[in-house]
Scaffold this active site. Structure first.
Site, PDB file in Angstrom:
ATOM      1  N   PRO A  89       0.820  -1.223   0.000  1.00  0.00           N
ATOM      2  CG  PRO A  89      -0.446  -1.332   1.966  1.00  0.00           C
ATOM      3  CD  PRO A  89       0.672  -2.001   1.230  1.00  0.00           C
ATOM      4  CD  GLU A 116       0.715  -5.154  10.480  1.00  0.00           C
ATOM      5  OE1 GLU A 116       0.830  -3.944  10.250  1.00  0.00           O
ATOM      6  OE2 GLU A 116      -0.377  -5.737  10.504  1.00  0.00           O
ATOM      7  NE  ARG A 154      -8.251  -5.627 -20.514  1.00  0.00           N
ATOM      8  CZ  ARG A 154      -8.500  -4.578 -21.274  1.00  0.00           C
ATOM      9  NH1 ARG A 154      -7.666  -3.580 -21.299  1.00  0.00           N
ATOM     10  NH2 ARG A 154      -9.592  -4.511 -22.005  1.00  0.00           N
ATOM     11  CG  ASP A 169      -9.479  -0.934 -22.853  1.00  0.00           C
ATOM     12  OD1 ASP A 169     -10.503  -1.366 -23.357  1.00  0.00           O
ATOM     13  OD2 ASP A 169      -8.460  -1.606 -22.628  1.00  0.00           O
TER      14      ASP A 169
HETATM   15  N1  ADE Z   1      -0.974  -5.062  -0.225  1.00  0.00           N
HETATM   16  C1  ADE Z   1      -1.835  -4.652   0.719  1.00  0.00           C
HETATM   17  N2  ADE Z   1      -2.545  -3.596   0.305  1.00  0.00           N
HETATM   18  C2  ADE Z   1      -2.129  -3.322  -0.968  1.00  0.00           C
HETATM   19  C3  ADE Z   1      -2.469  -2.332  -1.921  1.00  0.00           C
HETATM   20  N3  ADE Z   1      -3.394  -1.405  -1.690  1.00  0.00           N
HETATM   21  N4  ADE Z   1      -1.828  -2.356  -3.103  1.00  0.00           N
HETATM   22  C4  ADE Z   1      -0.872  -3.281  -3.352  1.00  0.00           C
HETATM   23  N5  ADE Z   1      -0.508  -4.228  -2.493  1.00  0.00           N
HETATM   24  C5  ADE Z   1      -1.127  -4.255  -1.292  1.00  0.00           C
END
Ligand code: ADE
Length: 231
Positions: A89, A116, A154, A169
């Protein structure tokens, strides 16, 4: 292209790599997909791949050893070095532009995290690019790796077949896609716009472009903000 996925849950990728566009691309040899389980590279008899964080705090952290060894195994098997991508994230936002960029490469390794996250030395030592699929936290990188894999495959030449094109697209031109209709011409009192039945290709193209701009302005004005083309 070859895509190696490194994960604690290789089995969840089975249905995806056997179905639809990706399945066809695998069958035709457009893409080759390899699945590697970090746990096969664990160093102890409990097959541990994670440990508690130095400094304390909740959760577990993916350990260096099994991740580095798994990546080195993938490299050694083909005597080369893929572009390494960590799904986290904290990464750079994955967009259609990034998908296009990745689709031009020969070999990707997608590393799924769990718990984590990864020990920081994995990111540094593997010289990995970090990608996030959105501003939310998944319980593992697997759904994110699937998103990246699908969006990239794709775009590979031949993956969509002759009848299809990725050029129309959403996002391919910085706009959301225009509304689409198929038979019947009327359904529950809702009619297909006349212009689409007119056979006038120039009018249809103009209508679609106008609809795409209107829709983008209403739903995603941020996409238009950087561009003067749609004023
Ligand atoms: N792993 C956990 N959350 C994620 C996200 N939002 N994007 C990519 N990998 C992740």
């Amino acid at each position: 292209m070859r895509i190696d996925v490194l994960t604690l849950f290789p089995e969840v990728f089975g249905p995806l790599v056997r179905s639809s566009i990706i399945g066809r691309a695998v069958e035709s040899g457009t893409v080759e997909i390899g699945l590697t389980n970090y746990r096969d590279f664990a160093h102890d008899r409990h097959r541990s791949v994670d440990d508690s964080p130095f400094g304390g705090g909740p959760g577990m952290v993916m350990m260096c050893g099994p991740v580095f060894d798994a990546v080195e195994h993938v490299c050694a098997a083909r005597q080369g070095s893929p572009t390494r991508i960590l799904l986290t994230p904290q990464g750079e936002r994955f967009t259609q532009t990034v998908a296009r960029d990745l689709a031009s490469l020969d070999w990707l390794a997608l590393l799924c995290g769990h718990y984590e996250g990864f020990d920081e030395r994995i990111r540094i030592g593997l010289n990995a690019r970090e990608l996030s699929v959105g501003d939310y936290v998944l319980s593992g990188g697997e759904p994110a790796a699937m998103v990246v894999m699908d969006a990239v495959v794709r775009l590979l030449p031949g993956a969509l077949g002759h009848e299809h094109s990725a050029a129309d697209d959403s996002f391919s031109e910085g706009l959301l896609e225009y509304p689409q209709y198929t038979r019947p011409r009327e359904y529950r009192g809702m009619a297909v716009p006349d212009v689409l039945l007119s056979g006038d290709h120039a009018r249809i193209a103009a209508w679609r472009r106008e609809q795409a701009i209107r829709r983008t302005r209403a739903r995603r004005p941020d996409l238009l903000a950087d561009s003067a083309d749609f004023e």
